[in-house]
Design a protein around this motif. Structure first.
Motif, PDB file in Angstrom:
ATOM      1  N   LEU A  11     -11.628   2.614   8.144  1.00  0.00           N
ATOM      2  CA  LEU A  11     -10.514   2.328   7.233  1.00  0.00           C
ATOM      3  C   LEU A  11     -10.959   1.821   5.862  1.00  0.00           C
ATOM      4  N   SER A  12     -11.860   2.526   5.240  1.00  0.00           N
ATOM      5  CA  SER A  12     -12.310   2.132   3.905  1.00  0.00           C
ATOM      6  C   SER A  12     -11.148   2.123   2.921  1.00  0.00           C
ATOM      7  N   PRO A  13     -11.099   1.112   2.060  1.00  0.00           N
ATOM      8  CA  PRO A  13     -10.047   1.085   1.046  1.00  0.00           C
ATOM      9  C   PRO A  13     -10.298   2.127  -0.033  1.00  0.00           C
ATOM     10  N   ALA A  14      -9.245   2.520  -0.703  1.00  0.00           N
ATOM     11  CA  ALA A  14      -9.395   3.384  -1.882  1.00  0.00           C
ATOM     12  C   ALA A  14     -10.190   2.607  -2.941  1.00  0.00           C
ATOM     13  N   PRO A  15     -11.088   3.261  -3.661  1.00  0.00           N
ATOM     14  CA  PRO A  15     -11.319   4.703  -3.765  1.00  0.00           C
ATOM     15  C   PRO A  15     -12.378   5.242  -2.796  1.00  0.00           C
ATOM     16  N   HIS A  16     -12.703   4.479  -1.757  1.00  0.00           N
ATOM     17  CA  HIS A  16     -13.751   4.895  -0.818  1.00  0.00           C
ATOM     18  C   HIS A  16     -13.175   5.505   0.461  1.00  0.00           C
ATOM     19  N   ARG A  17     -11.884   5.775   0.492  1.00  0.00           N
ATOM     20  CA  ARG A  17     -11.239   6.282   1.702  1.00  0.00           C
ATOM     21  C   ARG A  17     -11.948   7.540   2.193  1.00  0.00           C
ATOM     22  N   GLY A  18     -12.200   7.582   3.507  1.00  0.00           N
ATOM     23  CA  GLY A  18     -12.891   8.715   4.108  1.00  0.00           C
ATOM     24  C   GLY A  18     -14.384   8.520   4.213  1.00  0.00           C
ATOM     25  N   LYS A  19     -14.894   7.463   3.576  1.00  0.00           N
ATOM     26  CA  LYS A  19     -16.316   7.148   3.649  1.00  0.00           C
ATOM     27  C   LYS A  19     -16.510   5.898   4.497  1.00  0.00           C
ATOM     28  N   GLN A  20     -17.753   5.552   4.778  1.00  0.00           N
ATOM     29  CA  GLN A  20     -18.034   4.377   5.602  1.00  0.00           C
ATOM     30  C   GLN A  20     -17.619   3.104   4.866  1.00  0.00           C
ATOM     31  N   ASN A  21     -16.903   2.262   5.563  1.00  0.00           N
ATOM     32  CA  ASN A  21     -16.459   0.990   5.022  1.00  0.00           C
ATOM     33  C   ASN A  21     -17.550  -0.067   5.177  1.00  0.00           C
ATOM     34  N   GLU A  22     -17.469  -1.142   4.392  1.00  0.00           N
ATOM     35  CA  GLU A  22     -18.414  -2.252   4.516  1.00  0.00           C
ATOM     36  C   GLU A  22     -17.781  -3.519   3.950  1.00  0.00           C
ATOM     37  N   PRO A  23     -18.285  -4.686   4.311  1.00  0.00           N
ATOM     38  CA  PRO A  23     -17.667  -5.951   3.892  1.00  0.00           C
ATOM     39  C   PRO A  23     -17.576  -6.127   2.385  1.00  0.00           C
ATOM     40  N   SER A  24     -18.489  -5.536   1.621  1.00  0.00           N
ATOM     41  CA  SER A  24     -18.469  -5.715   0.167  1.00  0.00           C
ATOM     42  C   SER A  24     -17.247  -5.078  -0.488  1.00  0.00           C
ATOM     43  N   TYR A  25     -16.485  -4.292   0.267  1.00  0.00           N
ATOM     44  CA  TYR A  25     -15.262  -3.684  -0.264  1.00  0.00           C
ATOM     45  C   TYR A  25     -14.051  -4.615  -0.135  1.00  0.00           C
ATOM     46  N   LEU A  26     -14.235  -5.780   0.422  1.00  0.00           N
ATOM     47  CA  LEU A  26     -13.110  -6.697   0.637  1.00  0.00           C
ATOM     48  C   LEU A  26     -12.363  -7.042  -0.661  1.00  0.00           C
ATOM     49  N   PRO A  27     -13.038  -7.204  -1.808  1.00  0.00           N
ATOM     50  CA  PRO A  27     -12.305  -7.495  -3.043  1.00  0.00           C
ATOM     51  C   PRO A  27     -11.269  -6.438  -3.410  1.00  0.00           C
ATOM     52  N   LEU A  28     -11.497  -5.182  -3.029  1.00  0.00           N
ATOM     53  CA  LEU A  28     -10.526  -4.128  -3.317  1.00  0.00           C
ATOM     54  C   LEU A  28      -9.209  -4.391  -2.598  1.00  0.00           C
ATOM     55  N   ILE A  29      -9.301  -4.961  -1.409  1.00  0.00           N
ATOM     56  CA  ILE A  29      -8.110  -5.285  -0.623  1.00  0.00           C
ATOM     57  C   ILE A  29      -7.381  -6.469  -1.245  1.00  0.00           C
ATOM     58  N   ALA A  30      -8.137  -7.489  -1.633  1.00  0.00           N
ATOM     59  CA  ALA A  30      -7.530  -8.652  -2.296  1.00  0.00           C
ATOM     60  C   ALA A  30      -6.865  -8.250  -3.604  1.00  0.00           C
ATOM     61  N   ASP A  31      -7.513  -7.375  -4.353  1.00  0.00           N
ATOM     62  CA  ASP A  31      -6.953  -6.922  -5.628  1.00  0.00           C
ATOM     63  C   ASP A  31      -5.613  -6.223  -5.432  1.00  0.00           C
ATOM     64  N   ARG A  32      -5.542  -5.374  -4.421  1.00  0.00           N
ATOM     65  CA  ARG A  32      -4.305  -4.623  -4.189  1.00  0.00           C
ATOM     66  C   ARG A  32      -3.182  -5.549  -3.711  1.00  0.00           C
ATOM     67  N   ILE A  33      -3.489  -6.512  -2.873  1.00  0.00           N
ATOM     68  CA  ILE A  33      -2.473  -7.481  -2.448  1.00  0.00           C
ATOM     69  C   ILE A  33      -1.934  -8.231  -3.656  1.00  0.00           C
ATOM     70  N   ALA A  34      -2.834  -8.652  -4.543  1.00  0.00           N
ATOM     71  CA  ALA A  34      -2.420  -9.371  -5.748  1.00  0.00           C
ATOM     72  C   ALA A  34      -1.504  -8.507  -6.611  1.00  0.00           C
ATOM     73  N   GLU A  35      -1.839  -7.230  -6.712  1.00  0.00           N
ATOM     74  CA  GLU A  35      -1.028  -6.310  -7.506  1.00  0.00           C
ATOM     75  C   GLU A  35       0.366  -6.160  -6.918  1.00  0.00           C
TER      76      GLU A  35
END
Length: 254
Positions: free
Chosen positions: A206-230
């Motif tokens: 479940l990689s967040p956009a813009p990495h959807r479809g690729k391997q996810n990793e913990p360093s992508y967590l800020p993308l999730i926080a950013d979208r929630i804030a938006e």
């Protein structure tokens, strides 16, 4: 930030585990909680915790997709490991009716046993639900008490389910789905206070956009926080601060 749900112990990461850990730290991810799957990977969870005890924190349980005819033996191992190692949560457990309904009755028995273990060890319960949110809520509601707490991980349902989950005393685990165009959480999160949310990646899935479809990793967590804030029209620093407070309180860490 705290990644409350990540399978960093899987083979997807093993060859370059130090690199993934370092990227997570550079992305301000201070803790990574490791939910268990089954006996094939329990030792991997423990080994990763032993190697990186300050950041990789283990949990113990049996994933509903791993519930088969031998689920009682698997649960015995879970219970044995709980007496021998320090874990921070029970799970992931729950119900999954997406792939196969052959073992529904066994999944329900397994979920009930996990709830009992969460109460016994006074640990948060980490719940996986797929095509089974209503059924999971119904079972958890039977045990509702101030002593039962946890996370409905990978939440992606409607406001009504979110409010039912909050009423049970549980938090919503928000991951990559929040960044998907048709994920639906943009309609739900405006109605849910930050005090009921925690962040997660569920990596490598479940990689967040813009990495959807690729391997996810913990360093992508800020993308999730950013979208929630938006979505919630609030500063990302507030999202990070509150979700971190929520996670630390739930897991009893500082």
């Amino acid at each position: 930030m705290i990644d409350t749900h990540c399978h960093l112990y899987l083979d997807d990461f093993k060859d370059k585990i130090e690199d993934y850990i370092e990227r997570a730290k550079k992305s301000s991810v201070e803790r990574i909680f490791l939910p268990a799957i089954d006996s094939d990977t329990h030792q991997d969870v423990i080994d990763l915790n032993n190697k990186f005890p300050a950041i990789c924190l283990p949990m113990m349980g049996l994933h509903p997709c791993s519930v088969k005819e031998n689920f009682t033996e698997e649960l015995h191992l879970v219970e044995e490991l709980l007496t021998r190692h320090n874990f921070y949560g029970i799970g992931e457990t729950g119900l999954d009716f997406y792939w196969d309904k052959t073992y529904v009755a066994f999944q329900e028995k397994s979920l009930r046993r996990h709830i009992e273990l969460a109460l016994k060890y006074e640990l948060p319960l980490i719940l996986h639900t797929r095509n089974a949110t209503a059924e999971t809520i119904k079972i958890v509601a039977e045990y509702k008490s101030p002593d039962l707490r946890g996370i409905f991980h990978c939440f992606g349902d409607a406001k009504e389910e979110a409010l039912e989950i909050i009423d049970l005393g549980f938090l919503l685990g928000i991951g990559g789905i929040v960044t998907y165009k048709n994920g639906g959480l943009d309609k739900v999160l405006p109605h849910i206070g930050l005090e009921y949310l925690v962040l997660e990646t569920d990596a490598p899935y479940l990689s967040p956009a813009p990495h959807r479809g690729k391997q996810n990793e913990p360093s992508y967590l800020p993308l999730i926080a950013d979208r929630i804030a938006e979505i919630k029209e609030t500063p990302v620093a507030k999202v990070v601060e509150q979700t971190t407070v929520n996670a630390k309180k739930l897991f009893g860490i500082t």
